[in-house]
Scaffold this motif. Structure first.
Motif, PDB file in Angstrom:
ATOM      1  N   PHE A   1       0.821  -1.203   0.000  1.00 45.43           N
ATOM      2  CA  PHE A   1       0.000   0.000   0.000  1.00 45.43           C
ATOM      3  C   PHE A   1       0.860   1.261   0.000  1.00 45.43           C
ATOM      4  O   PHE A   1       0.511   2.271  -0.617  1.00 45.43           O
ATOM      5  CB  PHE A   1      -0.927   0.004   1.225  1.00 45.43           C
ATOM      6  N   THR A   2       1.997   1.193   0.690  1.00 47.11           N
ATOM      7  CA  THR A   2       2.890   2.355   0.688  1.00 47.11           C
ATOM      8  C   THR A   2       3.420   2.629  -0.717  1.00 47.11           C
ATOM      9  O   THR A   2       3.410   3.779  -1.185  1.00 47.11           O
ATOM     10  CB  THR A   2       4.055   2.096   1.649  1.00 47.11           C
ATOM     11  N   ALA A   3       3.867   1.576  -1.383  1.00 45.95           N
ATOM     12  CA  ALA A   3       4.352   1.755  -2.752  1.00 45.95           C
ATOM     13  C   ALA A   3       3.224   2.187  -3.689  1.00 45.95           C
ATOM     14  O   ALA A   3       3.424   3.032  -4.580  1.00 45.95           O
ATOM     15  CB  ALA A   3       4.981   0.450  -3.245  1.00 45.95           C
ATOM     16  N   ARG A   4       2.046   1.608  -3.486  1.00 45.93           N
ATOM     17  CA  ARG A   4       0.918   1.986  -4.335  1.00 45.93           C
ATOM     18  C   ARG A   4       0.524   3.445  -4.117  1.00 45.93           C
ATOM     19  O   ARG A   4       0.233   4.180  -5.084  1.00 45.93           O
ATOM     20  CB  ARG A   4      -0.273   1.077  -4.016  1.00 45.93           C
ATOM     21  N   ARG A   5       0.516   3.876  -2.863  1.00 46.32           N
ATOM     22  CA  ARG A   5       0.160   5.266  -2.580  1.00 46.32           C
ATOM     23  C   ARG A   5       1.218   6.225  -3.150  1.00 46.32           C
ATOM     24  O   ARG A   5       0.883   7.277  -3.730  1.00 46.32           O
ATOM     25  CB  ARG A   5       0.031   5.460  -1.071  1.00 46.32           C
ATOM     26  N   ALA A   6       2.494   5.857  -2.973  1.00 46.97           N
ATOM     27  CA  ALA A   6       3.552   6.703  -3.536  1.00 46.97           C
ATOM     28  C   ALA A   6       3.465   6.756  -5.058  1.00 46.97           C
ATOM     29  O   ALA A   6       3.676   7.812  -5.677  1.00 46.97           O
ATOM     30  CB  ALA A   6       4.919   6.175  -3.097  1.00 46.97           C
ATOM     31  N   PHE A   7       3.117   5.606  -5.662  1.00 46.42           N
ATOM     32  CA  PHE A   7       2.958   5.587  -7.124  1.00 46.42           C
ATOM     33  C   PHE A   7       1.808   6.480  -7.566  1.00 46.42           C
ATOM     34  O   PHE A   7       1.924   7.218  -8.567  1.00 46.42           O
ATOM     35  CB  PHE A   7       2.728   4.148  -7.574  1.00 46.42           C
ATOM     36  N   ASN A   8       0.694   6.428  -6.817  1.00 47.52           N
ATOM     37  CA  ASN A   8      -0.453   7.270  -7.183  1.00 47.52           C
ATOM     38  C   ASN A   8      -0.127   8.753  -7.022  1.00 47.52           C
ATOM     39  O   ASN A   8      -0.490   9.581  -7.882  1.00 47.52           O
ATOM     40  CB  ASN A   8      -1.660   6.901  -6.324  1.00 47.52           C
ATOM     41  N   GLU A   9       0.553   9.099  -5.925  1.00 45.58           N
ATOM     42  CA  GLU A   9       0.924  10.496  -5.735  1.00 45.58           C
ATOM     43  C   GLU A   9       1.893  10.955  -6.831  1.00 45.58           C
ATOM     44  O   GLU A   9       1.748  12.070  -7.375  1.00 45.58           O
ATOM     45  CB  GLU A   9       1.569  10.670  -4.359  1.00 45.58           C
ATOM     46  N   THR A  10       2.850  10.110  -7.167  1.00 50.35           N
ATOM     47  CA  THR A  10       3.782  10.469  -8.253  1.00 50.35           C
ATOM     48  C   THR A  10       3.057  10.605  -9.582  1.00 50.35           C
ATOM     49  O   THR A  10       3.352  11.501 -10.386  1.00 50.35           O
ATOM     50  CB  THR A  10       4.886   9.412  -8.349  1.00 50.35           C
ATOM     51  N   GLU A  11       2.104   9.726  -9.819  1.00 55.85           N
ATOM     52  CA  GLU A  11       1.332   9.794 -11.063  1.00 55.85           C
ATOM     53  C   GLU A  11       0.508  11.064 -11.143  1.00 55.85           C
ATOM     54  O   GLU A  11       0.403  11.704 -12.205  1.00 55.85           O
ATOM     55  CB  GLU A  11       0.436   8.555 -11.161  1.00 55.85           C
ATOM     56  N   ASP A  12      -0.086  11.474 -10.009  1.00 53.72           N
ATOM     57  CA  ASP A  12      -0.853  12.724  -9.989  1.00 53.72           C
ATOM     58  C   ASP A  12       0.046  13.926 -10.277  1.00 53.72           C
ATOM     59  O   ASP A  12      -0.331  14.832 -11.056  1.00 53.72           O
ATOM     60  CB  ASP A  12      -1.538  12.888  -8.626  1.00 53.72           C
ATOM     61  N   ARG A  13       1.214  13.919  -9.657  1.00 51.89           N
ATOM     62  CA  ARG A  13       2.137  15.035  -9.903  1.00 51.89           C
ATOM     63  C   ARG A  13       2.619  15.059 -11.350  1.00 51.89           C
ATOM     64  O   ARG A  13       2.711  16.131 -11.966  1.00 51.89           O
ATOM     65  CB  ARG A  13       3.324  14.937  -8.950  1.00 51.89           C
ATOM     66  N   LEU A  14       2.913  13.893 -11.887  1.00 54.65           N
ATOM     67  CA  LEU A  14       3.307  13.840 -13.283  1.00 54.65           C
ATOM     68  C   LEU A  14       2.181  14.275 -14.204  1.00 54.65           C
ATOM     69  O   LEU A  14       2.424  14.909 -15.251  1.00 54.65           O
ATOM     70  CB  LEU A  14       3.762  12.414 -13.643  1.00 54.65           C
ATOM     71  N   GLN A  15       0.945  13.959 -13.826  1.00 53.54           N
ATOM     72  CA  GLN A  15      -0.192  14.388 -14.631  1.00 53.54           C
ATOM     73  C   GLN A  15      -0.300  15.914 -14.636  1.00 53.54           C
ATOM     74  O   GLN A  15      -0.562  16.531 -15.683  1.00 53.54           O
ATOM     75  CB  GLN A  15      -1.477  13.761 -14.077  1.00 53.54           C
ATOM     76  N   LYS A  16      -0.088  16.510 -13.462  1.00 52.80           N
ATOM     77  CA  LYS A  16      -0.115  17.974 -13.407  1.00 52.80           C
ATOM     78  C   LYS A  16       1.028  18.569 -14.229  1.00 52.80           C
ATOM     79  O   LYS A  16       0.836  19.582 -14.931  1.00 52.80           O
ATOM     80  CB  LYS A  16      -0.006  18.433 -11.952  1.00 52.80           C
TER      81      LYS A  16
ATOM     82  N   ARG B   1       2.401  17.206 -16.820  1.00 54.31           N
ATOM     83  CA  ARG B   1       2.049  17.032 -18.231  1.00 54.31           C
ATOM     84  C   ARG B   1       1.024  18.078 -18.678  1.00 54.31           C
ATOM     85  O   ARG B   1       1.100  18.607 -19.799  1.00 54.31           O
ATOM     86  CB  ARG B   1       1.499  15.622 -18.451  1.00 54.31           C
ATOM     87  N   GLN B   2       0.056  18.381 -17.805  1.00 54.69           N
ATOM     88  CA  GLN B   2      -0.934  19.405 -18.160  1.00 54.69           C
ATOM     89  C   GLN B   2      -0.277  20.771 -18.325  1.00 54.69           C
ATOM     90  O   GLN B   2      -0.555  21.491 -19.290  1.00 54.69           O
ATOM     91  CB  GLN B   2      -2.011  19.462 -17.078  1.00 54.69           C
TER      92      GLN B   2
ATOM     93  N   ASP C   1       3.140  24.327 -24.135  1.00 53.75           N
ATOM     94  CA  ASP C   1       3.293  24.064 -25.567  1.00 53.75           C
ATOM     95  C   ASP C   1       2.271  24.852 -26.382  1.00 53.75           C
ATOM     96  O   ASP C   1       2.584  25.411 -27.454  1.00 53.75           O
ATOM     97  CB  ASP C   1       3.153  22.569 -25.855  1.00 53.75           C
ATOM     98  N   GLY C   2       1.035  24.931 -25.871  1.00 57.06           N
ATOM     99  CA  GLY C   2       0.015  25.718 -26.581  1.00 57.06           C
ATOM    100  C   GLY C   2       0.353  27.187 -26.609  1.00 57.06           C
ATOM    101  O   GLY C   2       0.181  27.867 -27.645  1.00 57.06           O
ATOM    102  N   LYS C   3       0.819  27.695 -25.468  1.00 58.95           N
ATOM    103  CA  LYS C   3       1.173  29.121 -25.431  1.00 58.95           C
ATOM    104  C   LYS C   3       2.356  29.409 -26.354  1.00 58.95           C
ATOM    105  O   LYS C   3       2.385  30.442 -27.040  1.00 58.95           O
ATOM    106  CB  LYS C   3       1.516  29.526 -23.995  1.00 58.95           C
ATOM    107  N   ILE C   4       3.342  28.515 -26.370  1.00 57.49           N
ATOM    108  CA  ILE C   4       4.490  28.715 -27.254  1.00 57.49           C
ATOM    109  C   ILE C   4       4.059  28.670 -28.720  1.00 57.49           C
ATOM    110  O   ILE C   4       4.533  29.457 -29.559  1.00 57.49           O
ATOM    111  CB  ILE C   4       5.567  27.660 -26.959  1.00 57.49           C
ATOM    112  N   SER C   5       3.136  27.759 -29.026  1.00 54.48           N
ATOM    113  CA  SER C   5       2.634  27.680 -30.407  1.00 54.48           C
ATOM    114  C   SER C   5       1.894  28.964 -30.794  1.00 54.48           C
ATOM    115  O   SER C   5       2.082  29.500 -31.906  1.00 54.48           O
ATOM    116  CB  SER C   5       1.703  26.477 -30.554  1.00 54.48           C
ATOM    117  N   THR C   6       1.085  29.473 -29.842  1.00 55.23           N
ATOM    118  CA  THR C   6       0.373  30.729 -30.114  1.00 55.23           C
ATOM    119  C   THR C   6       1.344  31.878 -30.285  1.00 55.23           C
ATOM    120  O   THR C   6       1.194  32.729 -31.182  1.00 55.23           O
ATOM    121  CB  THR C   6      -0.602  31.020 -28.970  1.00 55.23           C
ATOM    122  N   LEU C   7       2.368  31.936 -29.426  1.00 55.60           N
ATOM    123  CA  LEU C   7       3.371  32.985 -29.544  1.00 55.60           C
ATOM    124  C   LEU C   7       4.125  32.885 -30.865  1.00 55.60           C
ATOM    125  O   LEU C   7       4.425  33.902 -31.514  1.00 55.60           O
ATOM    126  CB  LEU C   7       4.345  32.875 -28.367  1.00 55.60           C
ATOM    127  N   PHE C   8       4.423  31.658 -31.277  1.00 55.17           N
ATOM    128  CA  PHE C   8       5.124  31.471 -32.550  1.00 55.17           C
ATOM    129  C   PHE C   8       4.263  31.937 -33.726  1.00 55.17           C
ATOM    130  O   PHE C   8       4.757  32.591 -34.662  1.00 55.17           O
ATOM    131  CB  PHE C   8       5.481  29.992 -32.718  1.00 55.17           C
TER     132      PHE C   8
END
Length: 484
Positions: free
Chosen positions: A434-449, A451-452, A458-465
């Motif tokens: 459960f500790t590893a699973r919870r750490a994996f979920n927290e890491t996944e959430d942070r990586l998702q943020k 990525r967002q 990337d969108g802003k850079i494309s608009t600026l370009f």
């Protein structure tokens, strides 16, 4: 040698591996006399890095494997024969003891003649048992010589093997002999008059009791007929891991797979054997009691002594009986502790069961925590309303309602703290999964943020370009216009 012992040799035209022997000579393959010097030069030395002579001839390897297989089958058959002879001799000796003591056939046949015939037959079976036992050890030594690839008997005949063989021969050689007479034993009792009395016990009875030591052949039978010993893969893996497929390994495997069955069968056999031995040790002190009543009484005595109860209604009055009683107490303590350990192991939850209970408990505590937080908010809102009503109209009723809402708010705050503490303790008690699973979920959430945010960037850079491109085109068009 593990693959050779398991029989994993090449049966094709080419050898699957190179086998080494401890002998240097022409025992392994035939060589021409003209090429003897050249083959001796190319042959690896016994005293070099390799041990023995390389045996690359597939036909020789196949012959060695066939020889070992034939000897192994003969070894199993010899074990079966020795077990039959050992049990037959023991049964004959037991019948002789029972017929001599109870005199049940005295009206039909002469007891002395019947006892003489039974003892002579037991002696014959014992002699045959000793012959087949020595032949069994001879075959076992020969198998070891085939495995090591040597013809030197000093490799197979070691001091340990000789001592084991002599000990087995000494145990199996014990049997009742005709015309042995009696031996006088003192009768042990709390009464002084009975202590001075002596009991005459036949020597044939005392020679019959050690014959139960022949049951070591049953252990050997279990090993040779076990699935671990008959399976080639199991023996190969065990040999590679330096584990001998002996009685200890087979017993531990059976105890791990079927613990209650093994303990039950062993306990029943032990009770029956020791009860019969106690009957023979004690029946001559009380000749008026029948043999079956003796056996029933001492079977009851064995069970209550085995489980360390000891009511004291049945007692022993000879040194032989006291020794067997002490043996029963020791074995019963070992069996009882083993049974408790096995039951405790069965009652322990597995990892999957722990995870299921942990998830259910965590969900329940989380819901309680959410409900406690909601109650705190509700009671806070009610307290604010009651406080406003009390400020508007300072009456006794509004004061009581305000005090009641404050008490409810305090209780809800305490409940919220307790549930938060339970949730924290539950999270601390979770296992590594459960500790590893919870750490994996927290890491996944942070990586998702991340990525967002990266996609937004990337969108802003494309608009600026695009804006820069449009501005560049506008500037270039403006320059062309000014030049014109």
């Amino acid at each position: 040698m593990a693959a050779v012992r398991a029989g994993a040799v090449g049966l094709s035209k080419q050898a699957r591996f190179v086998m080494y022997s401890s002998t240097r000579g022409s025992d392994w393959d035939s060589r021409d006399s003209g090429n003897a010097d050249r083959s001796r030069q190319n042959r690896p030395s016994v005293y070099g890095k390799r041990y023995g002579v390389a045996m690359s001839n597939a036909e020789t390897v196949r012959q060695r494997w066939k020889m070992r297989r034939r000897l192994s089958d003969l070894k199993v058959k010899l074990c079966d024969v020795t077990l039959i002879l050992a049990v037959s001799g023991l049964i004959l000796a037991m019948l002789d003891v029972e017929f001599t003591a109870t005199r049940v056939l005295e009206a039909y046949v002469n007891i002395e003649d019947l006892s003489f015939i039974l003892r002579i037959t037991a002696i014959v079976t014992t002699i045959a048992l000793l012959f087949f036992l020595l032949f069994y050890h001879f075959i076992d030594t020969k198998i070891q010589l085939v495995e090591t690839g040597t013809s030197n008997w000093r490799v197979g005949i070691t001091s340990e093997r000789v001592l084991n063989t002599l000990l087995e021969v000494a145990i199996c050689a014990i049997c009742p002999i005709p015309e042995t007479g009696f031996v006088a034993w003192p009768q042990l009792s709390a009464i002084a008059e009975k202590t001075r009395q002596y009991v005459n016990i036949p020597i044939s009875v005392l020679l019959t009791l050690p014959m139960f030591l022949r049951f070591f052949i049953v252990c050997r039978y279990m090993v040779l007929h076990s699935s671990q010993h008959q399976d080639t893969a199991t023996r190969t893996i065990a040999s590679l891991n330096h584990i001998a497929v002996d009685f200890r390994f087979v017993l531990k495997s059976e105890m791990y797979e079927r613990p209650l069955f093994v303990l039950s069968i062993a306990s029943l056999l032990f009770w029956c054997v020791v009860s019969w031995m106690l009957t023979q040790c004690e029946r001559y002190a009380y000749p008026s009691i029948s043999g079956f009543q003796h056996f029933a009484d001492y079977l009851w005595f064995e069970i209550i002594t085995f489980f360390s109860i000891g009511y004291g209604d049945v007692q022993v009055s000879t040194y032989c009986g006291r020794g067997l009683a002490m043996l029963t107490a020791i074995v019963g303590t070992l069996f009882s502790s083993t049974l408790i350990a096995l039951i405790s192991r069965k009652l322990i939850l597995t990892t999957c069961e722990k995870r299921v209970n942990h998830i259910i408990a965590e969900n329940n505590i989380t819901n309680e925590h959410k409900n406690a937080a909601a109650c705190v908010l509700q009671n806070t809102w009610r307290t604010v309303l009651r406080n406003r009503d009390y400020d508007k109209t300072n009456t006794r009723r509004n004061q009581q309602r305000l005090a009641k809402s404050q008490r409810m708010l305090l209780c809800s705050v305490l409940t919220f703290r307790k549930t938060r503490w339970k949730l924290r303790m539950q999270m601390e008690d979770e296992d590594d999964y459960f500790t590893a699973r919870r750490a994996f979920n927290e890491t996944e959430d942070r990586l998702q943020k991340v990525r967002q945010r990266q996609s937004q960037l990337d969108g802003k850079i494309s608009t600026l370009f695009e804006n820069v491109e449009a501005l560049t085109q506008a500037v270039m068009a403006r320059k062309c216009y000014l030049r014109q």
